[in-house]
Design a protein around this motif. Structure first.
Motif, short mmCIF file in Angstrom:
data_model
loop_
_atom_site.label_atom_id
_atom_site.label_comp_id
_atom_site.label_asym_id
_atom_site.label_seq_id
_atom_site.Cartn_x
_atom_site.Cartn_y
_atom_site.Cartn_z
N LEU A 223 0.83 -1.21 0.00
CA LEU A 223 0.00 0.00 0.00
C LEU A 223 0.86 1.26 0.00
O LEU A 223 0.60 2.21 -0.74
N ILE A 224 1.89 1.27 0.83
CA ILE A 224 2.77 2.44 0.91
C ILE A 224 3.50 2.65 -0.41
O ILE A 224 3.64 3.78 -0.89
N GLN A 225 3.94 1.57 -1.02
CA GLN A 225 4.62 1.70 -2.31
C GLN A 225 3.67 2.25 -3.37
O GLN A 225 4.06 3.08 -4.21
N ALA A 226 2.41 1.80 -3.33
CA ALA A 226 1.43 2.30 -4.29
C ALA A 226 1.22 3.80 -4.11
O ALA A 226 1.11 4.56 -5.09
N ALA A 227 1.17 4.26 -2.87
CA ALA A 227 1.03 5.69 -2.61
C ALA A 227 2.23 6.47 -3.12
O ALA A 227 2.10 7.54 -3.71
N LYS A 228 3.42 5.95 -2.92
CA LYS A 228 4.64 6.61 -3.39
C LYS A 228 4.67 6.70 -4.91
O LYS A 228 5.25 7.63 -5.48
N CYS A 229 4.02 5.74 -5.57
CA CYS A 229 3.99 5.73 -7.04
C CYS A 229 2.86 6.60 -7.60
O CYS A 229 2.64 6.61 -8.82
N GLY A 230 2.12 7.28 -6.72
CA GLY A 230 1.09 8.19 -7.18
C GLY A 230 -0.21 7.53 -7.58
O GLY A 230 -0.99 8.11 -8.36
N LEU A 231 -0.50 6.35 -7.02
CA LEU A 231 -1.72 5.63 -7.39
C LEU A 231 -2.94 6.04 -6.59
O LEU A 231 -4.05 5.58 -6.87
N GLY A 232 -2.77 6.89 -5.59
CA GLY A 232 -3.91 7.32 -4.79
C GLY A 232 -3.48 7.74 -3.40
O GLY A 232 -2.30 7.98 -3.12
#
Length: 301
Positions: A223-232
């Motif tokens: 989840l944290i990686q997804a946030a860092k990648c700008g996914l939400g």
């Protein structure tokens, strides 16, 4: 019938099968074959002259007599393990979730090792219930949602702070300045904490209405990686994103609030007086209290 007629291997095979409800799982835990476990259990049933397990297509369930025997054996094997560890101390095993290990513990571990070079720590990845003796766990970090063992020693309880985070680029495109702006955001959660947005909404006194979760990930580290990648926008414990906030990889546009849960350090009672256990527990407690703030704040972090 004398107790000396009972095979220790058969007792171990039966206890593991009754506890895990599976011959295959018991075989895997004991590092033997499925057939060996089945033969040991059958031999024990023949020796005792009564059925101990009900076998079916989905697994095995202990009979009433089998359940009583399994509970007594579990206590006995745990006592044996604890007694051996008291006589011959080995390395300590610290249990915590993968996300806490990656984002909170590892960045701090070198400080502990510098001060305590002679203490060897091993690690067990988990966030659920703990059986100290069976799983050879010395110290565990657990959330207050998990039921502790009856004999556990708990210390170092701190409130877990939670809040929404996203990448700087996502924040610029969305322009989140108030909780109401989250209605336009792509909200994400971890499947280990599916109610994270509801918890945050209640704790900060904001009614967000019916929330739409765009995506769920199996673990906080994904989840944290997804946030860092700008996914939400992800709702996460602050302790997991401390370094990413400091580096600028993530931003917390609405800050953090004290969440509904606490984090505690659990200690195996038979190891609690060992000097190395005391040092590990004191260090973990100090680090938890240092990394988690103690007053409510809705200011951006």
């Amino acid at each position: 019938m004398g107790v000396d007629r009972l095979s220790l291997n058969a007792l171990r095979a039966f206890e593991a099968t009754a506890r895990l409800r599976s011959f295959s799982a018991a075989a895997n835990e004991l590092s033997v074959t499925h057939g060996a476990v089945s033969r040991h259990v059958r031999m024990l049933e023949d020796t005792l002259g009564l059925p101990l397990l009900r076998r079916n297509a989905h697994g095995t369930d202990p009979t009433a007599e089998g359940q009583r025997l399994a509970e007594g054996l579990s206590r006995g094997f745990q006592l044996i393990q604890a007694s051996v560890e008291q006589l011959k101390p080995g390395p300590l095993t610290l249990s915590c979730s993968e996300s806490i290990m990656m984002y909170w513990l590892l960045p701090r571990l070198s400080r502990f090792q510098e001060v305590n070079p002679d203490i060897e720590l091993r690690f067990n990845m988990g966030y659920g219930p703990v059986n100290f003796a069976r799983d050879n766990i010395s110290v565990a970090i657990r959330l207050s949602t998990i039921e502790p063992p009856k004999e556990v020693i708990r210390t170092g309880a701190v409130t877990e702070w939670i809040g929404p985070v996203c990448s700087p680029s996502y924040l610029r495109s969305l322009r989140v300045t108030s909780p109401a702006d989250l209605a336009r955001a792509r909200l994400m959660v971890s499947r280990t904490r599916p109610q994270a947005w509801e918890d945050w909404s209640q704790c900060c006194g904001t009614d967000l209405g019916a929330l739409h979760i765009a995506e769920a990930f199996n673990h906080f580290y994904l989840l944290i990686q997804a946030a860092k990648c700008g996914l939400g926008v992800a709702n996460v414990p602050r302790m997991l994103v401390h370094d990413d906030l400091n580096s600028g990889a993530l931003v917390a546009p609405l800050g953090f609030v004290a969440g509904p849960h606490k984090l505690s350090v659990w200690v195996a009672p038979h190891l609690s007086r060992r000097s190395d256990t005391v040092k590990v527990v004191d260090w973990l407690t100090d680090e938890l209290r240092t990394s988690e703030p103690h007053r409510l704040s809705m200011a951006p972090a």
